[in-house]
Design an enzyme around this catalytic site. Structure first.
Site, mmCIF file in Angstrom:
data_model
loop_
_atom_site.group_PDB
_atom_site.id
_atom_site.type_symbol
_atom_site.label_atom_id
_atom_site.label_comp_id
_atom_site.label_asym_id
_atom_site.label_seq_id
_atom_site.Cartn_x
_atom_site.Cartn_y
_atom_site.Cartn_z
ATOM 1 N N GLU A 187 29.247 44.874 33.943
ATOM 2 C CA GLU A 187 28.501 43.683 34.382
ATOM 3 C C GLU A 187 27.548 43.180 33.294
ATOM 4 O O GLU A 187 26.362 43.501 33.308
ATOM 5 C CB GLU A 187 27.711 43.963 35.664
ATOM 6 C CG GLU A 187 26.996 42.722 36.189
ATOM 7 C CD GLU A 187 26.085 42.995 37.374
ATOM 8 O OE1 GLU A 187 25.522 42.031 37.906
ATOM 9 O OE2 GLU A 187 25.923 44.172 37.764
ATOM 10 N N LYS A 224 32.196 42.285 36.455
ATOM 11 C CA LYS A 224 31.308 41.521 37.330
ATOM 12 C C LYS A 224 30.547 40.539 36.453
ATOM 13 O O LYS A 224 29.760 40.937 35.596
ATOM 14 C CB LYS A 224 30.347 42.435 38.084
ATOM 15 C CG LYS A 224 29.428 41.682 39.045
ATOM 16 C CD LYS A 224 28.669 42.611 39.979
ATOM 17 C CE LYS A 224 27.761 41.821 40.894
ATOM 18 N NZ LYS A 224 27.077 42.658 41.906
#
Length: 306
Positions: A187, A224
């Site tokens: 992420e 993400k």
């Protein structure tokens, strides 16, 4: 079966891998940690002066998460996985460890937040602080039947060197996590308020592809990412053979705005935190709470399958 799932040492089968790769739904982010918990509780209607000490604070946030997870609205029909804070992984729901409850009672996979927060801003980015206890944490995650992990760093501006450093760090940890038999969610968030967000996303995609293209064939990751400024920017990441799934964070957008932006990106599914819990309060009756949560889940789910 994906090779990464063949040597797990516990009951991880192709059904879970295939559900994450091909299932309809989204991932619920329930991983607020020490620094973000007070704000999460305030939004839930519990002010900071109503509790004292970390233990009481974490008891309250676990009660909030338990209320969400046990709600009849929180179902595998719409939700593929849930990202958990370390304490949530170690706690129980209705007499079962949280990961066991989610999979055995709800059919929902669990991910563990493993990062330790952000380092100071440098080269336009905030890298992760070192994860000194990662190996021990991964052993516990496997024992607690987590499906994967999540770790967050932040990009504030389109600095090529900073973005390269942030992606290098994410994949370095990601390889260690995959070697432990867990699926890493990588992420590198791009701040939605960044003046050069679109350029940051272009640089970020190039760096991610550079790493994906040299990953061993037995390694799968998830990504993400912030919802991109340019619709469908991440379509080639979504289609990459080394990527199990690409999910999007809400990044500070309201639930409705995040859902609208997400729907412009087919194949990108949600992994929302604040946007998921928006409108939920401790004072609501069970019927009110479940109705608000159901409405939120339905909107996020529809945007995720568009």
């Amino acid at each position: 079966m994906d090779p990464i799932f063949q040597e797990r040492g516990y009951d991880m089968d192709s059904k879970q891998a295939e559900r994450m790769r091909h299932g309809k739904g989204f991932i619920a982010a329930l991983d607020q940690s020490g620094g973000s918990t007070p704000k999460a509780l305030e939004l839930y209607g519990i002010p900071r002066d109503s509790y004292s000490g970390e233990e009481e604070m974490f008891n309250l946030v676990h009660a909030m998460r338990t209320r969400i997870i046990t709600s009849p609205a929180f179902t595998s029909e719409y939700i593929l996985g849930a990202i958990l804070f370390e304490q949530t992984m170690d706690r129980s729901i209705e007499g079962m460890l949280t990961g066991d409850y989610l999979w055995e009672k709800k059919g929902i996979l669990s991910f563990l937040k493993v990062d330790k927060g952000l380092a100071p801003l440098s080269d336009g980015v905030q890298m992760m602080k070192p994860i000194a206890d990662l190996d021990d944490l991964l052993k516990r995650a496997v024992a607690r039947k987590m499906f994967g992990t999540k770790m967050r760093s932040v990009i504030k501006s389109a600095d090529p060197n900073g973005i390269k450093r942030i992606v290098d760090q994410q994949f370095e940890y990601g390889r260690r996590i995959a070697a432990a038999g867990l699926v890493p969610i990588i992420e590198p968030e791009v701040d939605i308020l960044s003046a050069d967000k679109a350029e940051s996303e272009r640089l970020l995609k190039a760096e991610i592809l550079r790493h994906l293209d040299v990953l061993p064939g037995d390694v799968s990751v998830m990504l993400k990412l912030s919802i991109p400024t340019k619709a469908n920017l991440y379509s080639d990441l979504i289609a990459h053979p080394r990527v199990l799934r690409v999910v999007a964070l809400s990044g500070g957008y309201s639930r409705d705005e995040a859902a609208q932006k997400l729907a412009l990106n087919p194949g990108l599914i949600a992994s929302f935190s604040r946007a998921l819990s928006e409108g939920l309060t401790a004072a609501q009756s069970e019927a009110e709470f479940n109705a608000v949560l159901s409405d939120s889940i339905q909107k996020i789910y529809q945007a995720s399958i568009t």
